[in-house]
Design a protein around this motif. Structure first.
Motif, PDB file in Angstrom:
ATOM      1  N   VAL A  45       0.838  -1.202   0.000  1.00 12.72           N
ATOM      2  CA  VAL A  45       0.000   0.000   0.000  1.00 12.72           C
ATOM      3  C   VAL A  45       0.872   1.251   0.000  1.00 12.72           C
ATOM      4  CG1 VAL A  45      -1.639   1.352   1.395  1.00 12.72           C
ATOM      5  CG2 VAL A  45      -2.013  -1.099   1.036  1.00 12.72           C
ATOM      6  N   VAL A  46       1.924   1.249   0.801  1.00  8.40           N
ATOM      7  CA  VAL A  46       2.853   2.392   0.823  1.00  8.40           C
ATOM      8  C   VAL A  46       3.483   2.582  -0.558  1.00  8.40           C
ATOM      9  CG1 VAL A  46       5.029   3.264   1.776  1.00  8.40           C
ATOM     10  CG2 VAL A  46       3.332   2.245   3.288  1.00  8.40           C
ATOM     11  N   GLY A  47       3.875   1.480  -1.190  1.00  6.58           N
ATOM     12  CA  GLY A  47       4.449   1.576  -2.528  1.00  6.58           C
ATOM     13  C   GLY A  47       3.486   2.206  -3.522  1.00  6.58           C
ATOM     14  N   VAL A  48       2.227   1.794  -3.476  1.00  7.26           N
ATOM     15  CA  VAL A  48       1.219   2.360  -4.375  1.00  7.26           C
ATOM     16  C   VAL A  48       0.972   3.833  -4.048  1.00  7.26           C
ATOM     17  CG1 VAL A  48      -1.221   2.251  -5.054  1.00  7.26           C
ATOM     18  CG2 VAL A  48       0.135   0.146  -4.873  1.00  7.26           C
ATOM     19  N   LEU A  49       0.901   4.159  -2.754  1.00  9.84           N
ATOM     20  CA  LEU A  49       0.689   5.559  -2.355  1.00  9.84           C
ATOM     21  C   LEU A  49       1.834   6.457  -2.833  1.00  9.84           C
ATOM     22  CD1 LEU A  49      -0.747   5.204   1.264  1.00  9.84           C
ATOM     23  CD2 LEU A  49      -1.967   5.937  -0.798  1.00  9.84           C
ATOM     24  N   CYS A  50       3.021   5.899  -2.938  1.00  6.46           N
ATOM     25  CA  CYS A  50       4.172   6.683  -3.404  1.00  6.46           C
ATOM     26  C   CYS A  50       3.973   7.182  -4.833  1.00  6.46           C
ATOM     27  CB  CYS A  50       5.462   5.866  -3.312  1.00  6.46           C
ATOM     28  SG  CYS A  50       6.042   5.670  -1.629  1.00  6.46           S
ATOM     29  N   HIS A  51       3.172   6.474  -5.598  1.00  4.48           N
ATOM     30  CA  HIS A  51       2.885   6.917  -6.963  1.00  4.48           C
ATOM     31  C   HIS A  51       2.090   8.225  -6.965  1.00  4.48           C
ATOM     32  CE1 HIS A  51       1.962   6.494 -11.261  1.00  4.48           C
ATOM     33  NE2 HIS A  51       0.758   6.931 -10.935  1.00  4.48           N
ATOM     34  N   PHE A  52       1.231   8.374  -5.960  1.00  5.59           N
ATOM     35  CA  PHE A  52       0.312   9.511  -5.940  1.00  5.59           C
ATOM     36  C   PHE A  52       0.735  10.650  -5.023  1.00  5.59           C
ATOM     37  CE2 PHE A  52      -2.176   5.691  -6.909  1.00  5.59           C
ATOM     38  CZ  PHE A  52      -2.662   6.044  -8.161  1.00  5.59           C
ATOM     39  N   PHE A  53       1.481  10.352  -3.961  1.00  4.81           N
ATOM     40  CA  PHE A  53       1.826  11.368  -2.967  1.00  4.81           C
ATOM     41  C   PHE A  53       3.326  11.373  -2.722  1.00  4.81           C
ATOM     42  CE2 PHE A  53      -2.345   9.568  -1.840  1.00  4.81           C
ATOM     43  CZ  PHE A  53      -3.138  10.689  -2.035  1.00  4.81           C
ATOM     44  N   GLU A  54       3.944  12.536  -2.799  1.00  2.00           N
ATOM     45  CA  GLU A  54       5.387  12.625  -2.616  1.00  2.00           C
ATOM     46  C   GLU A  54       5.828  12.399  -1.174  1.00  2.00           C
ATOM     47  OE1 GLU A  54       7.321  15.955  -4.408  1.00  2.00           O
ATOM     48  OE2 GLU A  54       6.253  15.677  -6.300  1.00  2.00           O
ATOM     49  N   GLN A  55       4.938  12.596  -0.207  1.00  2.00           N
ATOM     50  CA  GLN A  55       5.281  12.374   1.198  1.00  2.00           C
ATOM     51  C   GLN A  55       5.029  10.930   1.652  1.00  2.00           C
ATOM     52  OE1 GLN A  55       6.888  14.691   2.964  1.00  2.00           O
ATOM     53  NE2 GLN A  55       6.828  15.878   1.083  1.00  2.00           N
ATOM     54  N   ALA A  56       4.441  10.110   0.820  1.00  2.00           N
ATOM     55  CA  ALA A  56       4.102   8.729   1.188  1.00  2.00           C
ATOM     56  C   ALA A  56       5.311   7.883   1.596  1.00  2.00           C
ATOM     57  CB  ALA A  56       3.346   8.052   0.056  1.00  2.00           C
ATOM     58  N   PRO A  57       6.508   8.130   1.047  1.00  2.00           N
ATOM     59  CA  PRO A  57       7.645   7.311   1.487  1.00  2.00           C
ATOM     60  C   PRO A  57       7.924   7.371   2.984  1.00  2.00           C
ATOM     61  CG  PRO A  57       8.209   8.418  -0.553  1.00  2.00           C
ATOM     62  CD  PRO A  57       6.868   8.960  -0.111  1.00  2.00           C
ATOM     63  N   LEU A  58       7.420   8.392   3.669  1.00  2.00           N
ATOM     64  CA  LEU A  58       7.597   8.456   5.120  1.00  2.00           C
ATOM     65  C   LEU A  58       6.886   7.297   5.823  1.00  2.00           C
ATOM     66  CD1 LEU A  58       7.201  12.293   5.722  1.00  2.00           C
ATOM     67  CD2 LEU A  58       9.304  10.944   5.703  1.00  2.00           C
ATOM     68  N   LEU A  59       5.849   6.762   5.181  1.00  2.00           N
ATOM     69  CA  LEU A  59       5.143   5.616   5.750  1.00  2.00           C
ATOM     70  C   LEU A  59       5.976   4.335   5.677  1.00  2.00           C
ATOM     71  CD1 LEU A  59       1.567   6.255   4.310  1.00  2.00           C
ATOM     72  CD2 LEU A  59       2.337   6.555   6.673  1.00  2.00           C
ATOM     73  N   TRP A  60       7.049   4.369   4.883  1.00  2.00           N
ATOM     74  CA  TRP A  60       7.911   3.189   4.764  1.00  2.00           C
ATOM     75  C   TRP A  60       8.616   2.905   6.089  1.00  2.00           C
ATOM     76  CZ3 TRP A  60       7.822  -0.524   1.373  1.00  2.00           C
ATOM     77  CH2 TRP A  60       8.882  -1.407   1.290  1.00  2.00           C
ATOM     78  N   LEU A  61       8.875   3.936   6.875  1.00  2.00           N
ATOM     79  CA  LEU A  61       9.552   3.748   8.168  1.00  2.00           C
ATOM     80  C   LEU A  61       8.741   2.880   9.131  1.00  2.00           C
ATOM     81  CD1 LEU A  61      11.056   7.316   8.617  1.00  2.00           C
ATOM     82  CD2 LEU A  61      12.233   5.232   7.895  1.00  2.00           C
ATOM     83  N   PRO A  62       7.443   3.162   9.365  1.00  2.00           N
ATOM     84  CA  PRO A  62       6.692   2.254  10.240  1.00  2.00           C
ATOM     85  C   PRO A  62       6.550   0.853   9.643  1.00  2.00           C
ATOM     86  CG  PRO A  62       5.315   4.119   9.590  1.00  2.00           C
ATOM     87  CD  PRO A  62       6.674   4.346   9.033  1.00  2.00           C
ATOM     88  N   ALA A  63       6.479   0.755   8.322  1.00  2.00           N
ATOM     89  CA  ALA A  63       6.405  -0.561   7.687  1.00  2.00           C
ATOM     90  C   ALA A  63       7.671  -1.356   7.973  1.00  2.00           C
ATOM     91  CB  ALA A  63       6.188  -0.409   6.177  1.00  2.00           C
ATOM     92  N   CYS A  64       8.822  -0.698   7.885  1.00  2.00           N
ATOM     93  CA  CYS A  64      10.094  -1.369   8.188  1.00  2.00           C
ATOM     94  C   CYS A  64      10.174  -1.740   9.661  1.00  2.00           C
ATOM     95  CB  CYS A  64      11.276  -0.485   7.800  1.00  2.00           C
ATOM     96  SG  CYS A  64      11.507  -0.384   6.030  1.00  2.00           S
ATOM     97  N   LEU A  65       9.696  -0.880  10.529  1.00  2.00           N
ATOM     98  CA  LEU A  65       9.682  -1.181  11.963  1.00  2.00           C
ATOM     99  C   LEU A  65       8.864  -2.439  12.238  1.00  2.00           C
ATOM    100  CD1 LEU A  65      10.421  -0.391  14.880  1.00  2.00           C
ATOM    101  CD2 LEU A  65       8.324   0.967  14.909  1.00  2.00           C
ATOM    102  N   LEU A  66       7.683  -2.524  11.639  1.00  2.00           N
ATOM    103  CA  LEU A  66       6.856  -3.724  11.793  1.00  2.00           C
ATOM    104  C   LEU A  66       7.600  -4.960  11.280  1.00  2.00           C
ATOM    105  CD1 LEU A  66       3.324  -2.488  10.681  1.00  2.00           C
ATOM    106  CD2 LEU A  66       3.980  -3.309  12.936  1.00  2.00           C
ATOM    107  N   PHE A  67       8.211  -4.828  10.109  1.00  2.00           N
ATOM    108  CA  PHE A  67       8.934  -5.958   9.533  1.00  2.00           C
ATOM    109  C   PHE A  67      10.059  -6.417  10.457  1.00  2.00           C
ATOM    110  CE2 PHE A  67      12.495  -7.656   7.084  1.00  2.00           C
ATOM    111  CZ  PHE A  67      11.885  -8.746   6.471  1.00  2.00           C
ATOM    112  N   PHE A  68      10.830  -5.473  10.978  1.00  2.00           N
ATOM    113  CA  PHE A  68      11.971  -5.831  11.822  1.00  2.00           C
ATOM    114  C   PHE A  68      11.567  -6.309  13.218  1.00  2.00           C
ATOM    115  CE2 PHE A  68      14.380  -3.152   8.747  1.00  2.00           C
ATOM    116  CZ  PHE A  68      15.124  -4.203   8.230  1.00  2.00           C
ATOM    117  N   LEU A  69      10.302  -6.185  13.576  1.00  2.00           N
ATOM    118  CA  LEU A  69       9.798  -6.790  14.807  1.00  2.00           C
ATOM    119  C   LEU A  69       9.266  -8.208  14.547  1.00  2.00           C
ATOM    120  CD1 LEU A  69       7.879  -3.791  16.408  1.00  2.00           C
ATOM    121  CD2 LEU A  69      10.004  -4.817  17.212  1.00  2.00           C
ATOM    122  N   VAL A  70       8.516  -8.361  13.465  1.00  2.00           N
ATOM    123  CA  VAL A  70       7.830  -9.625  13.209  1.00  2.00           C
ATOM    124  C   VAL A  70       8.749 -10.672  12.573  1.00  2.00           C
ATOM    125  CG1 VAL A  70       5.914 -10.711  11.966  1.00  2.00           C
ATOM    126  CG2 VAL A  70       5.599  -8.479  13.027  1.00  2.00           C
TER     127      VAL A  70
END
Length: 184
Positions: free
Chosen positions: A54-79
């Motif tokens: 979803v973050v990847g798709v949002l990056c197509h439409f919004f220039e600030q969307a890559p900031l959401l990649w940080l919480p996604a990475c945090l979740l990944f590095f926990l799970v």
């Protein structure tokens, strides 16, 4: 005894390292080693990957969307490390550290994973190919979006063998060291 070549020495090193790490991590997260709890972690990792997509798709439409990649990475590095630990890292274990049945299960999971990865990576390839033809390469966020989508697809493919094995492997034998300690 014949001299071992470079590949054989590396494989022997991988087995030694895997066994040493297995011994070090074998008592971590004992309550999460049941099939039910492993499945919870597999679902949590799948949700994390869905969030990354979803973050990847949002990056197509919004220039600030890559900031959401940080919480996604945090979740990944926990799970992801938790799932790897409770599943005994069977998805990426060297064959020399597994018995015949475990090698067969691992090869099957890896085969499924490779097929799925090949198809998943086609999504960002088609997006980038079609998108660059339509926009003439002028869309400013297309490369970043394509990169995040490709990275996510490859991460899914890399984690799938462990996810498949963690999902399908039965509960450990109560007599083994692997079974969670009961609360006294």
């Amino acid at each position: 005894m014949p001299e071992m070549n470079l590949v054989e020495r590396y494989q022997a090193y991988r087995v030694r390292r895997f066994l040493a790490n297995s011994e070090k991590w074998r008592h971590l997260l004992p309550g999460w080693r049941t099939q039910r709890r492993r499945r919870i972690l597999v679902v949590a990792l799948a949700v994390t990957f869905a969030f990354m997509l979803v973050v990847g798709v949002l990056c197509h439409f919004f220039e600030q969307a890559p900031l959401l990649w940080l919480p996604a990475c945090l979740l990944f590095f926990l799970v992801w490390p938790s799932l790897a630990i409770v599943s005994g890292r069977q998805g990426d274990a060297p064959a020399g550290a597994l018995d015949e049945w475990e090698v067969q299960q691992q090869n099957s999971a890896r085969s499924i994973s490779l097929s799925i990865t090949q198809w998943l990576v086609m999504i960002p390839v088609i997006y980038l190919t079609y998108g660059s033809a339509v926009t003439g390469g002028t869309h400013t966020t297309m490369a970043y979006t394509g990169g995040l989508l490709t990275l996510t697809m490859l991460m899914i493919g890399g984690c799938l063998p462990t996810m498949i094995l963690a999902w399908s492997r039965p509960d450990p034998d109560p007599e083994s060291d692997e079974f969670p300690m009961e609360a006294a």
